[in-house]
Design a protein around this motif. Sequence first.
Motif, PDB file in Angstrom:
ATOM      1  N   ASN A  72       0.710  -1.123   0.037  1.00 24.85           N
ATOM      2  CA  ASN A  72      -0.120  -0.085   0.156  1.00 24.85           C
ATOM      3  C   ASN A  72       0.858   1.198  -0.026  1.00 24.85           C
ATOM      4  O   ASN A  72       0.561   2.352  -0.810  1.00 24.85           O
ATOM      5  N   GLN A  73       1.853   1.250   0.660  1.00 24.55           N
ATOM      6  CA  GLN A  73       2.746   2.234   0.769  1.00 24.55           C
ATOM      7  C   GLN A  73       3.519   2.787  -0.454  1.00 24.55           C
ATOM      8  O   GLN A  73       3.389   3.855  -0.902  1.00 24.55           O
ATOM      9  N   ALA A  74       3.908   1.671  -0.983  1.00 26.27           N
ATOM     10  CA  ALA A  74       4.633   1.865  -2.420  1.00 26.27           C
ATOM     11  C   ALA A  74       3.663   2.235  -3.572  1.00 26.27           C
ATOM     12  O   ALA A  74       4.017   3.387  -4.085  1.00 26.27           O
ATOM     13  N   ARG A  75       2.589   2.093  -3.314  1.00 29.69           N
ATOM     14  CA  ARG A  75       1.302   2.245  -4.427  1.00 29.69           C
ATOM     15  C   ARG A  75       0.976   3.738  -4.337  1.00 29.69           C
ATOM     16  O   ARG A  75       1.053   4.752  -5.003  1.00 29.69           O
ATOM     17  N   VAL A  76       0.968   4.201  -2.990  1.00 31.78           N
ATOM     18  CA  VAL A  76       0.563   5.692  -2.399  1.00 31.78           C
ATOM     19  C   VAL A  76       1.528   6.665  -2.766  1.00 31.78           C
ATOM     20  O   VAL A  76       1.312   7.627  -3.228  1.00 31.78           O
ATOM     21  N   LEU A  77       2.840   6.198  -2.508  1.00 35.44           N
ATOM     22  CA  LEU A  77       4.071   6.821  -2.908  1.00 35.44           C
ATOM     23  C   LEU A  77       4.036   7.058  -4.416  1.00 35.44           C
ATOM     24  O   LEU A  77       4.498   8.222  -5.001  1.00 35.44           O
ATOM     25  N   ARG A  78       3.827   6.101  -5.209  1.00 36.90           N
ATOM     26  CA  ARG A  78       3.741   6.170  -6.569  1.00 36.90           C
ATOM     27  C   ARG A  78       2.874   7.223  -7.190  1.00 36.90           C
ATOM     28  O   ARG A  78       3.005   8.049  -7.996  1.00 36.90           O
ATOM     29  N   LYS A  79       1.545   6.995  -6.534  1.00 38.00           N
ATOM     30  CA  LYS A  79       0.346   7.873  -7.036  1.00 38.00           C
ATOM     31  C   LYS A  79       0.739   9.431  -6.564  1.00 38.00           C
ATOM     32  O   LYS A  79       0.576  10.522  -7.070  1.00 38.00           O
ATOM     33  N   HIS A  80       1.589   9.722  -5.113  1.00 32.07           N
ATOM     34  CA  HIS A  80       1.694  10.931  -4.948  1.00 32.07           C
ATOM     35  C   HIS A  80       2.861  11.631  -5.977  1.00 32.07           C
ATOM     36  O   HIS A  80       2.754  12.694  -6.239  1.00 32.07           O
ATOM     37  N   GLY A  81       3.729  10.714  -6.499  1.00 31.10           N
ATOM     38  CA  GLY A  81       4.837  11.227  -7.314  1.00 31.10           C
ATOM     39  C   GLY A  81       4.173  11.588  -8.485  1.00 31.10           C
ATOM     40  O   GLY A  81       4.386  12.556  -9.287  1.00 31.10           O
ATOM     41  N   ASP A  82       3.213  10.778  -9.011  1.00 34.05           N
ATOM     42  CA  ASP A  82       2.539  11.178 -10.265  1.00 34.05           C
ATOM     43  C   ASP A  82       1.757  12.643 -10.187  1.00 34.05           C
ATOM     44  O   ASP A  82       1.953  13.062 -11.007  1.00 34.05           O
ATOM     45  N   SER A  83       1.115  12.711  -9.024  1.00 34.53           N
ATOM     46  CA  SER A  83       0.389  13.676  -8.767  1.00 34.53           C
ATOM     47  C   SER A  83       1.361  15.052  -8.858  1.00 34.53           C
ATOM     48  O   SER A  83       1.118  15.984  -9.276  1.00 34.53           O
ATOM     49  N   LEU A  84       2.549  14.927  -8.171  1.00 38.66           N
ATOM     50  CA  LEU A  84       3.671  15.988  -8.097  1.00 38.66           C
ATOM     51  C   LEU A  84       3.914  16.272  -9.647  1.00 38.66           C
ATOM     52  O   LEU A  84       4.310  17.484  -9.923  1.00 38.66           O
ATOM     53  N   ARG A  85       4.255  15.262 -10.183  1.00 34.75           N
ATOM     54  CA  ARG A  85       4.764  15.308 -11.638  1.00 34.75           C
ATOM     55  C   ARG A  85       3.961  16.219 -12.456  1.00 34.75           C
ATOM     56  O   ARG A  85       4.284  16.925 -13.103  1.00 34.75           O
ATOM     57  N   MET A  86       2.610  15.709 -12.369  1.00 43.62           N
ATOM     58  CA  MET A  86       1.731  16.495 -13.307  1.00 43.62           C
ATOM     59  C   MET A  86       1.672  18.139 -12.653  1.00 43.62           C
ATOM     60  O   MET A  86       1.140  18.797 -13.735  1.00 43.62           O
ATOM     61  N   LEU A  87       1.867  18.331 -11.384  1.00 40.19           N
ATOM     62  CA  LEU A  87       2.051  19.841 -11.268  1.00 40.19           C
ATOM     63  C   LEU A  87       3.188  20.455 -11.691  1.00 40.19           C
ATOM     64  O   LEU A  87       3.493  21.638 -11.334  1.00 40.19           O
ATOM     65  N   GLY A  88       4.354  19.755 -12.125  1.00 38.68           N
ATOM     66  CA  GLY A  88       5.652  20.035 -12.527  1.00 38.68           C
ATOM     67  C   GLY A  88       6.442  20.202 -11.447  1.00 38.68           C
ATOM     68  O   GLY A  88       7.591  20.803 -11.579  1.00 38.68           O
ATOM     69  N   ARG A  89       6.195  19.586 -10.271  1.00 37.47           N
ATOM     70  CA  ARG A  89       7.111  19.653  -9.208  1.00 37.47           C
ATOM     71  C   ARG A  89       8.008  18.543  -9.288  1.00 37.47           C
ATOM     72  O   ARG A  89       7.983  17.476  -8.553  1.00 37.47           O
ATOM     73  N   TYR A  90       8.948  18.563 -10.217  1.00 39.89           N
ATOM     74  CA  TYR A  90       9.668  17.258 -10.529  1.00 39.89           C
ATOM     75  C   TYR A  90      10.802  16.804  -9.501  1.00 39.89           C
ATOM     76  O   TYR A  90      10.591  15.506  -9.248  1.00 39.89           O
TER      77      TYR A  90
END
Length: 127
Positions: A72-90
């Motif tokens: 669960n933690q790995a999945r959430v971290l990946r999703k968090h990364g995806d949302s940050l990437r979409m915001l341009g916060r690379y």
Amino acid sequence: MVALASIELKEGFYESAGKWAGEALATTASPVNPSARGARELLGDSAFKRNDFNGAERHYSVLATMSGSPENQARVLRKHGDSLRMLGRYPQAIMQYERAIRIGDENTALKGKNAQTQSFKGIAECY
């Protein structure tokens, strides 16, 4: 309500999924119980699907600070990364992806699984 929100999300009814997940989260006694975690993740998923990346990031960031199973933690971290990437916060996105990858490296059952492979892809898309 969490199950209904999950079905609505899978069927593409993102607004309705967010509504049901929000109601489920509001009725849980503890913000860290499995139902609350599931509801919050569905709220993030619903926001992401509606291109509300700020909303998704808010929900995933809360989940990223909570303990959970490695999967669960790995999945959430990946999703968090995806949302940050979409915001341009690379840089912040890469940090979340790297955390997800590390969880996969530390847990042989998760090595090469979806969260880990998607995190590698997320890092590549940041560049």
